[in-house]
Design a protein around this motif. Structure first.
Motif, PDB file in Angstrom:
ATOM      1  N   GLY A   1     -26.167  11.828  36.384  1.00 47.11           N
ATOM      2  CA  GLY A   1     -27.215  11.289  35.949  1.00 47.11           C
ATOM      3  C   GLY A   1     -27.848   9.862  35.846  1.00 47.11           C
ATOM      4  O   GLY A   1     -28.911   9.931  36.028  1.00 47.11           O
ATOM      5  N   PRO A   2     -26.934   8.935  35.406  1.00 43.84           N
ATOM      6  CA  PRO A   2     -27.798   8.013  35.156  1.00 43.84           C
ATOM      7  C   PRO A   2     -28.383   7.237  36.911  1.00 43.84           C
ATOM      8  O   PRO A   2     -29.553   6.788  36.603  1.00 43.84           O
ATOM      9  CB  PRO A   2     -26.427   6.843  35.097  1.00 43.84           C
ATOM     10  CG  PRO A   2     -25.397   8.031  34.620  1.00 43.84           C
ATOM     11  CD  PRO A   2     -25.847   8.855  35.521  1.00 43.84           C
ATOM     12  N   LEU A   3     -27.657   7.770  37.688  1.00 48.51           N
ATOM     13  CA  LEU A   3     -28.511   7.711  39.406  1.00 48.51           C
ATOM     14  C   LEU A   3     -30.369   8.652  39.645  1.00 48.51           C
ATOM     15  O   LEU A   3     -30.661   7.740  39.654  1.00 48.51           O
ATOM     16  CB  LEU A   3     -27.933   8.039  40.053  1.00 48.51           C
ATOM     17  CG  LEU A   3     -26.630   7.115  40.829  1.00 48.51           C
ATOM     18  CD1 LEU A   3     -25.928   7.822  41.660  1.00 48.51           C
ATOM     19  CD2 LEU A   3     -26.388   5.855  41.026  1.00 48.51           C
ATOM     20  N   LEU A   4     -29.869   9.594  38.580  1.00 51.26           N
ATOM     21  CA  LEU A   4     -32.044  10.376  38.828  1.00 51.26           C
ATOM     22  C   LEU A   4     -32.115  10.181  37.370  1.00 51.26           C
ATOM     23  O   LEU A   4     -33.473  10.160  37.462  1.00 51.26           O
ATOM     24  CB  LEU A   4     -30.942  11.728  38.830  1.00 51.26           C
ATOM     25  CG  LEU A   4     -30.025  12.138  39.778  1.00 51.26           C
ATOM     26  CD1 LEU A   4     -29.954  13.428  40.293  1.00 51.26           C
ATOM     27  CD2 LEU A   4     -30.619  11.308  41.861  1.00 51.26           C
TER      28      LEU A   4
ATOM     29  N   LEU B   1     -18.860  20.595  48.326  1.00 51.25           N
ATOM     30  CA  LEU B   1     -19.918  19.803  47.767  1.00 51.25           C
ATOM     31  C   LEU B   1     -20.858  20.778  46.542  1.00 51.25           C
ATOM     32  O   LEU B   1     -21.006  21.886  46.567  1.00 51.25           O
ATOM     33  CB  LEU B   1     -21.309  20.049  49.326  1.00 51.25           C
ATOM     34  CG  LEU B   1     -21.961  21.451  49.373  1.00 51.25           C
ATOM     35  CD1 LEU B   1     -22.775  21.788  48.718  1.00 51.25           C
ATOM     36  CD2 LEU B   1     -22.047  21.097  50.987  1.00 51.25           C
ATOM     37  N   ILE B   2     -21.469  19.827  46.092  1.00 50.06           N
ATOM     38  CA  ILE B   2     -22.057  19.727  44.047  1.00 50.06           C
ATOM     39  C   ILE B   2     -23.439  19.512  44.936  1.00 50.06           C
ATOM     40  O   ILE B   2     -23.676  18.186  44.675  1.00 50.06           O
ATOM     41  CB  ILE B   2     -21.649  19.512  43.239  1.00 50.06           C
ATOM     42  CG1 ILE B   2     -20.026  20.231  43.419  1.00 50.06           C
ATOM     43  CG2 ILE B   2     -22.798  19.589  41.871  1.00 50.06           C
ATOM     44  CD1 ILE B   2     -19.819  19.229  41.543  1.00 50.06           C
ATOM     45  N   VAL B   3     -24.578  20.276  44.687  1.00 51.80           N
ATOM     46  CA  VAL B   3     -25.501  19.489  45.205  1.00 51.80           C
ATOM     47  C   VAL B   3     -26.387  19.596  44.022  1.00 51.80           C
ATOM     48  O   VAL B   3     -25.721  19.978  42.658  1.00 51.80           O
ATOM     49  CB  VAL B   3     -26.850  20.822  45.850  1.00 51.80           C
ATOM     50  CG1 VAL B   3     -26.440  20.576  46.968  1.00 51.80           C
ATOM     51  CG2 VAL B   3     -26.596  22.028  44.879  1.00 51.80           C
ATOM     52  N   CYS B   4     -27.102  18.564  43.469  1.00 52.03           N
ATOM     53  CA  CYS B   4     -28.157  18.062  42.362  1.00 52.03           C
ATOM     54  C   CYS B   4     -29.554  17.813  42.461  1.00 52.03           C
ATOM     55  O   CYS B   4     -29.215  17.016  43.508  1.00 52.03           O
ATOM     56  CB  CYS B   4     -26.985  16.559  41.589  1.00 52.03           C
ATOM     57  SG  CYS B   4     -27.741  16.711  39.894  1.00 52.03           S
ATOM     58  N   HIS B   5     -30.438  17.985  41.976  1.00 50.05           N
ATOM     59  CA  HIS B   5     -31.182  17.410  41.525  1.00 50.05           C
ATOM     60  C   HIS B   5     -32.032  17.010  39.653  1.00 50.05           C
ATOM     61  O   HIS B   5     -31.252  17.674  39.212  1.00 50.05           O
ATOM     62  CB  HIS B   5     -32.615  18.519  42.479  1.00 50.05           C
ATOM     63  CG  HIS B   5     -32.742  19.669  42.007  1.00 50.05           C
ATOM     64  ND1 HIS B   5     -32.232  20.839  41.529  1.00 50.05           N
ATOM     65  CD2 HIS B   5     -34.518  19.684  41.192  1.00 50.05           C
ATOM     66  CE1 HIS B   5     -33.051  21.401  41.072  1.00 50.05           C
ATOM     67  NE2 HIS B   5     -34.097  20.991  41.086  1.00 50.05           N
ATOM     68  N   ASN B   6     -33.622  16.242  40.241  1.00 49.90           N
ATOM     69  CA  ASN B   6     -33.843  16.386  38.888  1.00 49.90           C
ATOM     70  C   ASN B   6     -34.998  16.987  38.440  1.00 49.90           C
ATOM     71  O   ASN B   6     -35.345  17.302  39.446  1.00 49.90           O
ATOM     72  CB  ASN B   6     -33.802  14.444  38.352  1.00 49.90           C
ATOM     73  CG  ASN B   6     -34.850  14.057  39.175  1.00 49.90           C
ATOM     74  OD1 ASN B   6     -35.154  14.396  40.437  1.00 49.90           O
ATOM     75  ND2 ASN B   6     -35.642  13.265  39.186  1.00 49.90           N
ATOM     76  N   HIS B   7     -35.199  17.192  37.319  1.00 50.49           N
ATOM     77  CA  HIS B   7     -36.299  17.563  36.670  1.00 50.49           C
ATOM     78  C   HIS B   7     -36.593  16.344  35.539  1.00 50.49           C
ATOM     79  O   HIS B   7     -36.876  16.553  35.414  1.00 50.49           O
ATOM     80  CB  HIS B   7     -36.156  19.333  35.754  1.00 50.49           C
ATOM     81  CG  HIS B   7     -35.908  20.572  36.729  1.00 50.49           C
ATOM     82  ND1 HIS B   7     -35.980  21.478  36.105  1.00 50.49           N
ATOM     83  CD2 HIS B   7     -36.133  20.587  38.162  1.00 50.49           C
ATOM     84  CE1 HIS B   7     -35.662  22.468  37.397  1.00 50.49           C
ATOM     85  NE2 HIS B   7     -35.494  21.478  38.321  1.00 50.49           N
TER      86      HIS B   7
END
Length: 196
Positions: A82-85, A139-145
């Protein structure tokens, strides 16, 4: 800031900068170099210095919160990523490559893809190539909105299905697809949208 301008000291310019961002460092962290330069008295050098300082703060916050944690669940992954994105004004996509014990394998979290305000293109082949090179078990993938909306799009769902099927073929587990927006997150696994 080091120096001010003729009619304002560096401290006054700093206060103005904070005031224009509602005295919120998180809001300030979302400003681009170009946006910072719109404030009278902040040129390119100061704007770059401010942006770099905020980026260092973000990285320190993320590293201090969880230094290569054992990722046990969506909450742990979201707290780490979260803090990175959270300050990107466009979509970015990252992957956590994990060993058998759930510990993050890569040294640095790299942005695998970046796009526009509403989408980004992700190549599953790159994800799986990296997973194999790192010897990842899962793995866990993640993206921001950037909009803050956590609702997954149909493209998000399609990508998750494609990644799940590809991972299965390689005997790698796709543990989750997380969407972060602001200080909250959405988990495909927690919501029952991740095939098992």
């Amino acid at each position: 800031m080091r120096t001010g301008r003729r009619d304002k000291s560096a401290v006054e310019i700093g206060r103005e900068l904070l005031r224009l961002n509602r005295n919120d460092l998180n809001e300030l962290g979302k400003r681009t170099v170009r946006e910072l330069m719109k404030i009278k008295g902040i040129g390119l050098a100061k704007a770059v210095t401010i942006a770099a300082s905020l980026e260092l703060g973000r990285r320190r916050q993320s590293a201090a919160a969880l230094k290569k944690p054992v990722v046990k669940d969506s909450r742990t992954a979201a707290a780490y990523l979260g803090p990175l994105l959270e300050d990107y004004n466009y979509e970015v996509f990252v992957v956590l490559y994990l060993n058998q014990a759930g510990r993050i394998k890569q040294e640095d979290i790299e942005i695998l893809s970046q796009g526009g305000i509403s989408s980004t293109v992700v190549d599953p082949r790159i994800i799986f190539k990296n997973a194999l090179e790192l010897g990842a078990s899962s793995l866990i993938v993640c993206h921001n909105h950037p909009s803050g909306s956590l609702q997954p799009s149909q493209a998000d769902k399609n990508l998750t299905t494609k990644l799940h099927n590809g991972a299965k073929l390689l005997d790698i587990k796709l543990l989750d697809h997380i969407i972060v927006g602001g200080k909250t997150y959405f988990s495909f696994a927690d919501s029952g949208l991740l095939q098992t």
